[in-house]
Design a protein around this motif. Structure first.
Motif, PDB file in Angstrom:
ATOM      1  N   ILE A  92      -2.996   5.084   8.449  1.00  0.00           N
ATOM      2  CA  ILE A  92      -2.913   4.154   9.576  1.00  0.00           C
ATOM      3  C   ILE A  92      -4.127   3.235   9.513  1.00  0.00           C
ATOM      4  N   GLY A  93      -3.882   1.958   9.251  1.00  0.00           N
ATOM      5  CA  GLY A  93      -4.936   0.958   9.236  1.00  0.00           C
ATOM      6  C   GLY A  93      -4.841   0.091  10.477  1.00  0.00           C
ATOM      7  N   HIS A  94      -5.791  -0.826  10.633  1.00  0.00           N
ATOM      8  CA  HIS A  94      -5.751  -1.680  11.828  1.00  0.00           C
ATOM      9  C   HIS A  94      -4.482  -2.539  11.856  1.00  0.00           C
ATOM     10  N   GLY A  95      -3.970  -2.902  10.662  1.00  0.00           N
ATOM     11  CA  GLY A  95      -2.812  -3.781  10.633  1.00  0.00           C
ATOM     12  C   GLY A  95      -1.641  -3.267   9.834  1.00  0.00           C
ATOM     13  N   HIS A  96      -1.604  -1.959   9.547  1.00  0.00           N
ATOM     14  CA  HIS A  96      -0.492  -1.430   8.758  1.00  0.00           C
ATOM     15  C   HIS A  96      -0.343   0.071   8.977  1.00  0.00           C
ATOM     16  N   VAL A  97       0.818   0.586   8.600  1.00  0.00           N
ATOM     17  CA  VAL A  97       1.048   2.023   8.451  1.00  0.00           C
ATOM     18  C   VAL A  97       1.676   2.221   7.072  1.00  0.00           C
TER      19      VAL A  97
END
Length: 387
Positions: A92-97
């Protein structure tokens, strides 16, 4: 009786150290296990014998290289016995999964990435992640009932005592325990860590730092963080805050950071900040990918901005290197592929670290790129279910 029980607990802990290392790094010689675990040669030999007898590990047909280039017969390698079922890694990133499903040997069978803003609502992001896990299990041909464990990373430090997000870096996740919440949705054990720590596990086990025991992995992306491996083991610190390089204060009265402090390094070198500096000089929307293409084409402005960022990272990193004396620094994340940034990190470390420390250090690009965290999450899941 008490002494016997204590010895058995110690022996079981040492067995877990061996299986965890094999899960993270794959087949290894007994000598490599000695170096990676810090256990004595006699202890490793005895425990390996036990684990072979119990069916947990096997000797492989492959042989390693003689230690330090020796000319003797290459050593036999041992590996985890391939067991049934599968594991999943959730990045889980700030702008993606990003979700990957792998077998128990760590081979990724299927993977999927979606673009999504996870920061405002942790519960919604976890709902989405759980749906993706089920979908990717189907793509991998792994029945849901055969899923053994999930490794998971989040782009923020987790309190080791409570497993909760305690900082303001993820505003919609504060006081959420990501592992507990995803476990509730999936019904299997979930083990969570931050993205830089899992990137470090991946690059040491499968990437640019394979075989090294003292490593700093630096992730330069939407934020800045470091994963620290000492003596072959991930170092998280007392509360899980070790490696928060991005929140070293570099400007006393600087911009307010999302962590709540002022003048953090991250406010100078995050991807969004660098793109914001560059954007006025270019027509059309500028992205990290486009900036890296311009750098490759020799664009002077992009090279200058990325070099300035690398110099700032290297200045802070030099102090950390003086304290830890690592053998490898791996530069990863979306900006880790930038030669200008990486070269500037190297020059700054050479200038500001102790000469002997700098001379013993290699600064290298990550080999796993954006996939480092999900590969580390898969390794974490396999290590935990094996242990």
């Amino acid at each position: 009786m008490v002494a016997t029980s204590s010895l058995e607990r110690l022996r079981e802990t040492n067995r877990r150290a061996i299986t965890t290392l094999l899960a993270a790094e794959g087949p290894m010689s007994r000598a490599d296990l000695v170096r990676g675990t810090g256990l004595s040669r006699t202890t490793v030999s005895s425990l390996v014998g036990d684990l072979i007898a119990s069916g947990h590990i096997v000797e492989t047909a492959d042989r390693g290289r003689p230690h330090k280039g020796g000319s003797g017969r290459p050593p036999l390698l041992v590996a985890l016995a391939v067991q049934s079922g599968g594991v999943a890694g959730v990045d889980i990133g700030h702008g993606h999964v990003r979700v990957a499903v792998a077998d128990r040997g760590g081979t990724v069978l299927a993977e999927e990435t979606v673009t999504i803003d996870v920061d405002p609502d942790g519960q919604a992001a976890l709902d989405h992640a759980a749906q993706m896990v089920h979908r990717v299990l189907g793509d991998a041909g792994v029945p849901a009932e055969d899923l053994r464990a999930v490794g998971m990373c989040v782009p923020a430090p987790l309190d080791r005592r409570s497993t909760r997000v305690r900082t303001g870096i993820l505003p919609g996740w504060r006081e959420v325990s990501p592992a507990d919440e995803l476990r509730r949705r999936l019904g299997v054990p979930v083990f969570a860590d931050n993205d830089a720590n899992l990137g470090a596990i991946a690059e040491v086990g499968h990437g640019a730092a394979k075989g090294a025991t003292d490593v700093i992995y630096v992730k330069v992306a939407s934020g800045l963080g470091a994963g620290i491996v000492l003596g072959g083991r991930l170092h998280r610190g007392t509360t899980g805050m070790a490696g928060e390089l991005g929140h070293v204060q570099v400007v006393e009265d600087g911009q307010v950071c999302r962590c709540g402090n002022r003048g953090c390094l991250e406010t100078l070198v995050s991807a969004s900040r660098l793109i914001g500096v560059l954007q006025p000089a270019y027509d059309g929307e500028l992205t990290v990918e486009r900036a890296l293409e311009l750098e490759t084409a020799g664009d002077a402005g992009v090279r200058r901005v990325l070099s300035d960022a690398g110099r700032a990272v290297g200045r802070a990193l030099a102090d950390l290197c003086n304290n830890l004396n690592p053998e490898v620094v791996v530069i990863g994340g979306s900006l880790g592929a930038s030669p200008a940034l990486r070269e500037a990190v190297r020059r700054a470390v050479d200038r500001y670290a102790q000469p002997d420390t700098a001379a013993a250090l290699r600064v290298v690009p990550g080999l796993l790129g954006k996939r480092a965290s999900v590969v580390g999450a898969v390794s974490l899941a396999n290590a935990k279910v094996t242990a």
